[in-house]
Design a protein around this motif. Sequence first.
Motif, PDB file in Angstrom:
ATOM      1  N   LEU A 287     -89.436  96.922 -62.419  1.00  0.00           N
ATOM      2  CA  LEU A 287     -89.935  95.627 -62.918  1.00  0.00           C
ATOM      3  C   LEU A 287     -90.041  95.637 -64.440  1.00  0.00           C
ATOM      4  CD1 LEU A 287     -92.699  94.892 -60.243  1.00  0.00           C
ATOM      5  CD2 LEU A 287     -90.563  93.615 -60.578  1.00  0.00           C
ATOM      6  N   ILE A 288     -90.529  96.746 -65.002  1.00  0.00           N
ATOM      7  CA  ILE A 288     -90.636  96.859 -66.463  1.00  0.00           C
ATOM      8  C   ILE A 288     -89.264  96.741 -67.107  1.00  0.00           C
ATOM      9  CG2 ILE A 288     -91.179  98.421 -68.373  1.00  0.00           C
ATOM     10  CD1 ILE A 288     -93.672  97.344 -67.161  1.00  0.00           C
ATOM     11  N   ILE A 289     -88.300  97.487 -66.603  1.00  0.00           N
ATOM     12  CA  ILE A 289     -86.946  97.462 -67.166  1.00  0.00           C
ATOM     13  C   ILE A 289     -86.292  96.103 -66.929  1.00  0.00           C
ATOM     14  CG2 ILE A 289     -84.635  98.477 -66.992  1.00  0.00           C
ATOM     15  CD1 ILE A 289     -86.020 101.141 -66.296  1.00  0.00           C
TER      16      ILE A 289
ATOM     17  N   LYS B 114     -79.631  87.164 -63.348  1.00  0.00           N
ATOM     18  CA  LYS B 114     -79.501  88.400 -64.121  1.00  0.00           C
ATOM     19  C   LYS B 114     -80.748  89.273 -63.961  1.00  0.00           C
ATOM     20  CE  LYS B 114     -79.481  87.996 -68.650  1.00  0.00           C
ATOM     21  NZ  LYS B 114     -80.377  88.915 -69.377  1.00  0.00           N
ATOM     22  N   LEU B 115     -81.925  88.635 -63.921  1.00  0.00           N
ATOM     23  CA  LEU B 115     -83.182  89.377 -63.772  1.00  0.00           C
ATOM     24  C   LEU B 115     -83.233  90.103 -62.426  1.00  0.00           C
ATOM     25  CD1 LEU B 115     -86.105  90.058 -64.654  1.00  0.00           C
ATOM     26  CD2 LEU B 115     -86.807  87.877 -63.621  1.00  0.00           C
ATOM     27  N   ILE B 116     -82.861  89.428 -61.358  1.00  0.00           N
ATOM     28  CA  ILE B 116     -82.883  90.046 -60.023  1.00  0.00           C
ATOM     29  C   ILE B 116     -81.918  91.230 -59.973  1.00  0.00           C
ATOM     30  CG2 ILE B 116     -82.306  89.672 -57.592  1.00  0.00           C
ATOM     31  CD1 ILE B 116     -83.315  86.760 -57.993  1.00  0.00           C
ATOM     32  N   MET B 117     -80.729  91.053 -60.559  1.00  0.00           N
ATOM     33  CA  MET B 117     -79.759  92.155 -60.580  1.00  0.00           C
ATOM     34  C   MET B 117     -80.297  93.346 -61.369  1.00  0.00           C
ATOM     35  SD  MET B 117     -75.973  90.440 -60.891  1.00  0.00           S
ATOM     36  CE  MET B 117     -75.243  92.049 -60.746  1.00  0.00           C
ATOM     37  N   ARG B 118     -80.963  93.091 -62.508  1.00  0.00           N
ATOM     38  CA  ARG B 118     -81.524  94.176 -63.320  1.00  0.00           C
ATOM     39  C   ARG B 118     -82.603  94.933 -62.556  1.00  0.00           C
ATOM     40  NH1 ARG B 118     -80.989  94.986 -68.666  1.00  0.00           N
ATOM     41  NH2 ARG B 118     -83.113  95.843 -68.766  1.00  0.00           N
ATOM     42  N   ILE B 119     -83.472  94.200 -61.862  1.00  0.00           N
ATOM     43  CA  ILE B 119     -84.560  94.851 -61.126  1.00  0.00           C
ATOM     44  C   ILE B 119     -84.002  95.719 -59.994  1.00  0.00           C
ATOM     45  CG2 ILE B 119     -86.540  94.437 -59.616  1.00  0.00           C
ATOM     46  CD1 ILE B 119     -87.150  91.939 -61.302  1.00  0.00           C
TER      47      ILE B 119
ATOM     48  N   GLY C  62     -72.377 100.236 -66.521  1.00  0.00           N
ATOM     49  CA  GLY C  62     -72.266  99.839 -65.116  1.00  0.00           C
ATOM     50  C   GLY C  62     -72.877  98.480 -64.839  1.00  0.00           C
ATOM     51  N   LEU C  63     -74.136  98.294 -65.245  1.00  0.00           N
ATOM     52  CA  LEU C  63     -74.806  97.018 -64.982  1.00  0.00           C
ATOM     53  C   LEU C  63     -74.132  95.870 -65.724  1.00  0.00           C
ATOM     54  CD1 LEU C  63     -77.085  95.370 -63.750  1.00  0.00           C
ATOM     55  CD2 LEU C  63     -78.530  96.027 -65.689  1.00  0.00           C
TER      56      LEU C  63
END
Length: 653
Positions: free
Chosen positions: A344-346, A319-324, A90-91
């Motif tokens: 935040l860890i993930i 990409k980091l903001i989307m992952r968080i 999904g991500l």
Amino acid sequence: MDQVFVFVLMMAAVVLANVLAKHLPVIPLPFWLLGLGMVLAIFPFFRSFTLDPSVFAFAIITPLLFNEGQNASRLWIGRTLGNILSLAVGLVLVTVLVLGFGLSAVTFVPLSLAFALIAIVTPTDASAVTAISRTNPLSEGQLLILENESLFNDAAGIVAFDLALAAFVSGQFSAWQATGQFLYVAIGGILFGAIVGTLIVSLRTQLIKWGDDEPIIMTTLQLLTPLLVYFFSEEMGFSGILAVVAAGIAHGVERDRLRLTSARMQIVSTNVWEMVTGILSGLVFVLLGVTLPTVISDAWYDNTFILLNFIGLGIYFSKLIMRILWSRYLVKVPHSKRHWHDALIIGFGGANGTITLSLAFSMPRTIAMRNELIFMAAVVIIISLIVPPLVFPFLVKKQPVANKQHIWVRRMLAEGIKAMREETEHPAEAQIVLDSLAQERILDDAPNRKTQQLLFQQVIDTEKQTIESLRQAKTITDDEAHYYNNFIDLNNFTADQRIWKNLFLRARFSLHMGHVYRDLRSVQDAFLTSPINLEPIYWKKQFTAHGEDILPIEKIGYDAVMKHLSELETKDNRAELNNIRRFYRDRHRRIQVDSVDADIIYQMFLKAFHAEYELIQAALGKGEITAELAERLQQRITFDEITYLQNRNAFQI
């Protein structure tokens, strides 16, 4: 021949980088690899070095993903399947679509290549996070989600990358057609890999039943499996990458079923795969280092250097903001209620690595923007490797001192040494085991050679003064004192262990044995025997020939030396003194004991290993160490046992 030499130099760079990273862990291994690759780029024959892009998918990405698949925890894949699919499928798809459209809209990158670039940087590499967790331990749920995500999003990212490249080459893109193609190649690849992987597992199981589970057969077959699965899956139009991952998981299931069966084959297989993946991963980063100067110079010449860096930064932080955000609302870590903390860890744990680099290099050379895309991917990788070590110490607690592995290794070895010191029935054999454990305990210490030589000279002077006192007191004769002083001088010569001194001693002892026994065989045996082993025999015969006994004199000299060493010891010279002690203990044993019983040595090693095991078991039972640390310590003892069994003869002389 030139290509072979280039690969040899690159492999040498991988070895050197691993050595440097071990001794200077402040700088992560990938940066050592990159730096040495840039050093190699100075040489002219590296400037024209090229590697067929198709080689990366077949020879590098395939083995790496297969190994990840067979090492994945099937239990935790089942328990966290929803999280894995959410992050890895999904991500990935949402990131490729959202950032792909955004990148194409605000930059000069065509839409299909924008999709390809984002697909390149979506696969994560959890190995960096695993390394960080040694000092900043993550929860089991967090770590396993990141590890399993890296396996499946590699495959999803690669499939998306292939589709984006196909769209760029054909010049056509249809969302429905792309979705259908994605499902076809993905499901087909998974089914094909699972079926073929299971068949190969069945073949390996049958070979085990026939008694053909030799490492050369089983490990070679295992190394060939990902290459064969990938090739035939691609030929059938399926995703070779997903097929390889499925085959790897099938092989992991086989290993779970084998358990203690074919233990030797499993140990060899694990070691071989560790070496293969380490070399392949290292070569990719070295190659980036070799390529980077050219890519940077091209970007600088075209006035796009700063722009490409900004684009790379923008991709990483977007990409980091989307992952968080995705992890906060669509991922749930088992047994945890700290949702933002887990997110935040993930989020920061999504570091890029080998797969991203391999994908970047696998782009066809016909793409005009190939160098620019590689440069932007490299920027994303480098930032993703720098940021987690800076951020994680603020997000997770540091590992307690009591749980640090090197401290418990020393305690473990000290327990084995204590058991040997308490052994009174077989002191000579126990001393051999004690010296081996003591040597292992000081391997991490780096003795200063000059300091050690100065201390050695002080010890020699002490022993000579002791012998002179005996001579003056008429306890020994002038003749005994003269020969024993020669013995001490030759000790110093032997302890230095230089090659030319070793050859000189072999020649000297060989001539002496030839003179005593008057036959060529004695000369040959003496020359082929290590001087440190032959020296006691030589001096015993020398003293006996003169009607004297070296044993009581050596005992007095040895006691004086050990007493003086205890007086000299400080915190700063412990490593040097331990080396000197080991030499004198070994000399004393060889002089005083004519032979040792190999079976008793075996019993003493078992006793020492048992003492180490009991320490770990007690510490784990009291909650002083974690189960993970206990596992690593137990693995160390197991490897020590295997090493001893493979080198038993070395402890009998």
